[in-house]
Design a protein around this motif. Structure first.
Motif, PDB file in Angstrom:
ATOM      1  N   ARG A  54      27.080  25.174  29.540  1.00  0.00           N
ATOM      2  CA  ARG A  54      26.003  24.969  28.556  1.00  0.00           C
ATOM      3  C   ARG A  54      25.063  26.166  28.605  1.00  0.00           C
ATOM      4  N   ASN A  55      24.281  26.319  27.585  1.00  0.00           N
ATOM      5  CA  ASN A  55      23.329  27.416  27.509  1.00  0.00           C
ATOM      6  C   ASN A  55      22.178  27.153  28.477  1.00  0.00           C
ATOM      7  N   GLU A  56      22.103  27.946  29.520  1.00  0.00           N
ATOM      8  CA  GLU A  56      21.037  27.810  30.516  1.00  0.00           C
ATOM      9  C   GLU A  56      19.818  28.664  30.160  1.00  0.00           C
ATOM     10  N   SER A  57      19.878  29.355  29.047  1.00  0.00           N
ATOM     11  CA  SER A  57      18.786  30.216  28.575  1.00  0.00           C
ATOM     12  C   SER A  57      18.351  31.232  29.622  1.00  0.00           C
ATOM     13  N   GLY A  58      19.304  31.717  30.410  1.00  0.00           N
ATOM     14  CA  GLY A  58      18.993  32.720  31.418  1.00  0.00           C
ATOM     15  C   GLY A  58      18.362  32.176  32.682  1.00  0.00           C
ATOM     16  N   LYS A  59      18.314  30.875  32.832  1.00  0.00           N
ATOM     17  CA  LYS A  59      17.638  30.261  33.984  1.00  0.00           C
ATOM     18  C   LYS A  59      18.625  29.956  35.105  1.00  0.00           C
ATOM     19  N   ARG A  88      12.919  37.385  25.948  1.00  0.00           N
ATOM     20  CA  ARG A  88      12.697  36.097  26.597  1.00  0.00           C
ATOM     21  C   ARG A  88      13.816  35.777  27.589  1.00  0.00           C
ATOM     22  N   LEU A  89      15.036  36.179  27.292  1.00  0.00           N
ATOM     23  CA  LEU A  89      16.156  35.923  28.200  1.00  0.00           C
ATOM     24  C   LEU A  89      15.971  36.685  29.514  1.00  0.00           C
ATOM     25  N   TYR A  90      15.512  37.934  29.426  1.00  0.00           N
ATOM     26  CA  TYR A  90      15.220  38.711  30.636  1.00  0.00           C
ATOM     27  C   TYR A  90      14.102  38.039  31.437  1.00  0.00           C
ATOM     28  N   CYS A  91      13.069  37.581  30.750  1.00  0.00           N
ATOM     29  CA  CYS A  91      11.962  36.883  31.430  1.00  0.00           C
ATOM     30  C   CYS A  91      12.476  35.648  32.159  1.00  0.00           C
ATOM     31  N   ASN A  92      13.345  34.888  31.521  1.00  0.00           N
ATOM     32  CA  ASN A  92      13.884  33.678  32.144  1.00  0.00           C
ATOM     33  C   ASN A  92      14.685  33.991  33.406  1.00  0.00           C
ATOM     34  N   TRP A  95      12.042  34.987  36.120  1.00  0.00           N
ATOM     35  CA  TRP A  95      11.281  33.831  36.621  1.00  0.00           C
ATOM     36  C   TRP A  95      12.174  32.903  37.438  1.00  0.00           C
ATOM     37  N   SER A  96      13.409  32.727  37.026  1.00  0.00           N
ATOM     38  CA  SER A  96      14.318  31.831  37.759  1.00  0.00           C
ATOM     39  C   SER A  96      14.638  32.361  39.148  1.00  0.00           C
ATOM     40  N   ASN A  97      14.426  33.633  39.355  1.00  0.00           N
ATOM     41  CA  ASN A  97      14.754  34.257  40.644  1.00  0.00           C
ATOM     42  C   ASN A  97      13.553  34.932  41.294  1.00  0.00           C
TER      43      ASN A  97
END
Length: 153
Positions: A54-59, A88-92, A95-97
């Motif tokens: 599924r699309n995790e939106s970069g998270k 926004r994908l780079y930001c995600n 932030w996730s890491n």
């Protein structure tokens, strides 16, 4: 080459060979919302890539073993292959890491994360409005002083 065995080795063959070799030693994960069924088949069967369902939106967080202090010192270095992705994908991803970015390495990012993608410095120099620049959720600007960027020609 000498002798009668001359042939051209296509650069795509090199990439394919490297991907197959890497997939046998490190886990590879992939998501693209427009991946065709044929591409999914090739990725899973030939390259042994695990598809993200599924699309995790970069998270997607890095994989590793956590300590009691919440900082993962033994995190698997990860390449995020993100050419032409939105800011926004780079930001995600960042932030996730975020908690891994300043772990016990001599440099803040160490070699735990490599992002192959758009220039983060260009976002800072050219692309950001004052609204985006002041957005507290904008991880790229917060992380930029600690990033090492290399241009790929």
């Amino acid at each position: 080459s000498s002798g009668g065995d001359d042939y051209e080795y296509d650069g795509d063959d090199v990439i394919a060979d490297l991907a197959v070799a890497a997939s046998r030693t490190i886990p590879l994960y992939y998501f693209d919302p427009v991946t065709t069924d044929l591409e999914k088949c090739v990725l899973t069967e030939y390259f042994r890539v695990s598809l993200i369902p599924r699309n995790e939106s970069g998270k997607r967080p890095l994989i590793g073993k956590g300590d009691d202090d919440g900082v993962e010192d033994d995190v698997t270095p990860t390449l995020f292959f993100m050419p032409h992705c939105p800011l926004r994908l780079y930001c995600n991803v960042l932030w996730s890491n975020w908690r891994y970015l300043f772990s016990s390495s001599s440099s803040p990012f160490g070699s735990k994360i490599v992002i192959y993608g758009n220039s983060m410095r260009l976002y800072d120099e050219r692309c950001l409005s004052s609204e985006v620049r002041n957005d507290a959720s904008h991880a790229v600007l917060k992380a930029l002083p600690y990033m090492k960027e290399m241009e790929v020609e």
